[in-house]
Scaffold this active site. Structure first.
Site, short mmCIF file in Angstrom:
data_model
loop_
_atom_site.label_atom_id
_atom_site.label_comp_id
_atom_site.label_asym_id
_atom_site.label_seq_id
_atom_site.Cartn_x
_atom_site.Cartn_y
_atom_site.Cartn_z
CB CYS A 1 -8.72 0.37 -3.40
SG CYS A 1 -8.17 0.66 -1.71
CG ASN A 2 -4.57 -1.54 -0.83
OD1 ASN A 2 -4.17 -0.52 -1.35
ND2 ASN A 2 -4.95 -1.60 0.44
#
Lengths: 342, 342, 342, 342
Positions: free
Chosen positions: B149-150
């Site tokens: 997600c990052n």
């Protein structure tokens, strides 16, 4: 076939919630958005979370061309709402989200709201918008009055119990926690994050909250005699959600059975198994209401807990549910979004 | 026409988010839900917010009958994921949400994750799931590896700048705040409300966060030379959302133009007007990513900020977007939900 | 022996924090509390959490009898502060918590704050209130200018590194998250709980935050040449706390050693063991500042993280620490309260 | 003169709160800190917020040398507590924060806690630690049993009303919201930030919460007849604080007068003016309890609201207040910290 929709009062939270729901509605198209204090601005300037939508800029409500508008949601502050609605063309169906047409009795209205009603003849016309209990009249209505969010929550618990003669009408206590968005987008010190997060407090204690006007009206009509409940709302450090805990005197099993039966075919009201209670976390962002019943250790007493999202089922979701009915659509259209957890 | 879907790892947050999104998807039907530690339970016992859905009970993944399953989402912890996926029938398309197939190089995988890869031949086969940049390959893929997600957030900022030769490749700093759900539903002391609310802290400081493996792989490939960015994640007291603030050396206007051009036709990535920056509040619960560019007071330096929801665009929404492509559907099917604000 | 204290601007958060700290101070007695907009009210009406204290009602600052007042804290908005302070009797020592006397150069003041300074001669007189670095001058001062809360946090990290010649002066990035109370008790939409909880955003991006005026002044003086850092503040969904993450180019070990040495004897600034980083949770409600250093994976680069409470060490605690010095008391008097966790 | 103190169970939240309060206590010195699961670690590893204190490392309780220890706080889980306390030397005074000695009747203990009591003779000896009502006996006690945090809150409201014969004993409802720290530092899914923030739910509904054992014992003794209240706790998304809303049948004015008179000389219990109600925000981090009374719109009914900090007045602050009495000190020593707002 698409219906053409206007929203007056689009710059508040219930307005934003309507737009959020309409964004994926299969048969409604937003033709006009009014917010007099922000007229001329694009919606994205007021609500950046809606920037992906291709919608008209905000206008004043007077600028809306109502020709071709099938239904208008009115999300204005009370008192303003009655003034505006009384000037709208009678060809347009209206769902009002304010408090202005909830009370049928002008005397009661003035007692709770402090001003004489400016459109008392429309109070008669308006249908009370608690969908599950006024469905047929809503279908036929021109003007529907959305309920108070707390008032809806309490009624989902108490109407079947009162109607069924299952509880002592003089010993009803409704204790409730409401999320911050229930207070709207108003600049008040007690709504600042620094004042509100990480704690809680009661407000309108002792029977002064205006939603009691709705409880009195509805419960007394149901019971055929005056009913006055006790009601204490609390302001909780969360944005969305109402949790209502009702203390009643009656048999828990009969109460559970009555709720289960009443809501058996309802798409949005769900009764948990006996002994379980709901959480606002599990209805957030959705049109669902969860109900739970527990017997108290003291015989003949029960606790009933309800959870819903004040902005959705308590306000804009309810409004859309009613609008679907008024336009002959499936009542659930656009409203089956699952809750947003975590 | 409906496609039949299985989800393995349905009891975690990304599993729940997949089910939430599929609940209103027009063409997918959930045929099986697996969660080995909770097999035998109804979904409502694990995720009460999904109780309104008529879904099969949880089973072990070994119990799933894959005949007739078109696509399987796999939301297991890394390492477990590769073991399970390597045993699934090759007739089933797979979108993996774990870290197991993100890195194409087995050596890099072992360096970042500490164990040799159990299915290195599938590392080759897997397509990296950053939809906007791997769309054609995803359409044709059998196995797609969802991104970190990052890693997704940082790449939305940096890929067009690196590809365009617009910034100094040796001076890239990515500072990021991630919401709690990014850590999953794991019982760790630092994820307790009492430890986490009302404050923030950095973690994996100094270049140890595993998503750097993805940045290194992707940015080096784009640049045609090794690129190592600096990256510091912080854990913020909110459930959903990633805000990434990138410090780069290059011309802000050119950077803004490159981003605007890259994402002009993208349904989910939106570039704000020059000088404006986004907020995670405005993408919560949605598949949108907002990007903003500001010139620093020091010439030749720019700040680029990205906001998305780690559970949606950063994980399960991305996974669904890829699944839509893999099954020949409109990429946006089921994903146009507006953000849930407030 | 007790000293007599006045507070002007007692109805804001820094005023309330001063009173909280003075409530258990061994040698200070509050003689007057001024808040012109709330004059005439008891303190408990404005800050119910202080109702247990036996304190004078709020008055206007003009009503204060300064005879016998030893020291006055001034917690007014900038611009108002300079106007009021220039009219106070010169026999009273003053700790100003506003921005008005932080910048020594009237030109810089006007550039950052947009108005010419109304009391430029007092700018000369004022001593910058970063206690650990201006201790001797503060002891002798009549007027001390409290620092910006972000400015203090950044300086605890960077001053020893700049003074020691340990880092590249042209490559300093300070990324920072600040709690809501840093914005004061002002009625702004973005400070409402509903707008701010559960998410985060950057603000004053690109070098426009006024605390950069302090950084420029102090760092350039230390370095003997102009130094301009890059600085991005973020607004976090928590009430108290600043977490600053600095990206510098220099040797992490030397940096850690310099910080450890600089703060070895300091009662309030604590340097964590090499490789550990702090959290705002662990300084909340206290006057402590925690610092941590980590080497980046890229040689010659380090990350330094600082945590403090913006209302305490960043503002009112600092003010009290300075007041203690100005009145010849132990610098830590009234300030050894342990952080309030959880 | 300084007293030597030991704390057993120093790695939980009530242990940390004790240390926080003792950090600025004028006459207590911490000689030993025990936490068997973390023995050997420095306190800063378990509670980084206490790193500024020069305290002994954690040991097992068996390692404590009790010679010279004047008083021991015992903050262990129930059941463990009775086993440990029964083995401590009788020369040491003890304040127990667990549930083990709150109920005087072994039968009641076993009924509520599910196991026979291991030290029934000490149940007799123990004094119930609700300071304001057991002050004289606490002064003379060797063993004091700290009350439940919810139990304390409810008793501050109800004891004066029951003792004064002011309310209907059969119609008492206590609805309560408790902050997360009340559940301790335990790794449970429902205490994760992602599960708990931004919402609320009831628990232990229907008369099953163990603090009812205390209410039954105390209220029945006061009334001279069995009294069973109804009690519903809710878990709120905040770390510290209890807000209790009591619904009683009696005259509000008489109730307010009774509370005002009972607590007139109390340093920590404050009764607000008639018609005002308190907030947990305004007692956070302090030993104060605020009480408010409002008449309901229905004659003969009143609502009484209490707010306190569960970790301070509800637990560790109460424990310290009692310890002060047991050692002949001023009851308020170390406890006059002002609430931490915002």
């Amino acid at each position: 076939m698409s219906h053409s929709i206007a929203i007056i009062g689009a710059s508040g939270y219930t307005g934003a919630e309507l737009i959020r729901l309409l964004a994926t509605h299969p048969a409604f198209e937003i033709a006009a958005l009014a917010a007099n204090s922000k007229a001329g601005q694009p919606l994205a300037a007021v609500f950046p979370h809606l920037r992906h939508l291709d919608l008209p800029d905000l206008v004043t409500w007077e600028e809306i061309d109502f020709d071709g508008i099938d239904l208008c949601f009115c999300a204005l502050p009370h008192k303003t709402s009655q003034e505006v609605i009384s000037k709208l063309p009678r060809t347009v169906k209206i769902v009002d989200l304010s408090a202005d047409f909830r009370l049928r009795d002008p005397v009661a209205y003035e007692a709770w709201y402090g001003n004489p009603h400016a459109a008392p003849e429309m109070q008669d016309e308006a249908v009370y918008g608690l969908t599950e209990f006024y469905r047929d009249r809503i279908r036929a209505a021109r003007l529907v009055a959305g309920t108070g969010c707390n008032a809806a929550t309490g009624q989902y618990i108490l109407r079947p119990l009162i109607a069924g003669g299952l509880i002592d009408l003089d010993e009803i206590i409704l204790d409730l926690q409401c999320g911050v968005s229930g207070a709207g987008r108003s600049l008040k010190e007690n709504l600042l994050h620094a004042e509100l997060s990480e704690g809680t407090n009661a407000y309108a204690v002792g029977g002064t909250h205006r939603h009691l006007g709705e409880f009195d009206q509805e419960f007394s009509a149901l019971a055929g005699r005056p009913v006055q409940i006790q009601f204490t709302p609390h302001l909780g450090p969360f944005n969305r959600g109402i949790l209502a805990t009702a203390y009643v005197q009656g048999e828990a099993k009969a109460i559970h059975a009555a709720l289960a039966e009443t809501y058996a075919a309802e798409p949005f009201v769900q009764v948990l198994p006996m002994g379980e209670t709901p959480s606002t976390h599990h209805v957030r962002g959705s049109n669902f209401c969860h109900l739970g019943v527990v017997a108290d250790r003291r015989a003949g007493r029960a606790i009933v807990v309800a959870a819903l999202d004040n902005l959705t089922k308590g306000s804009s979701g309810q409004a859309l549910q009613n609008a679907n009915l008024m336009l002959g659509l499936d009542e659930t259209a656009g409203l089956m979004l699952a809750p947003c957890f975590p």
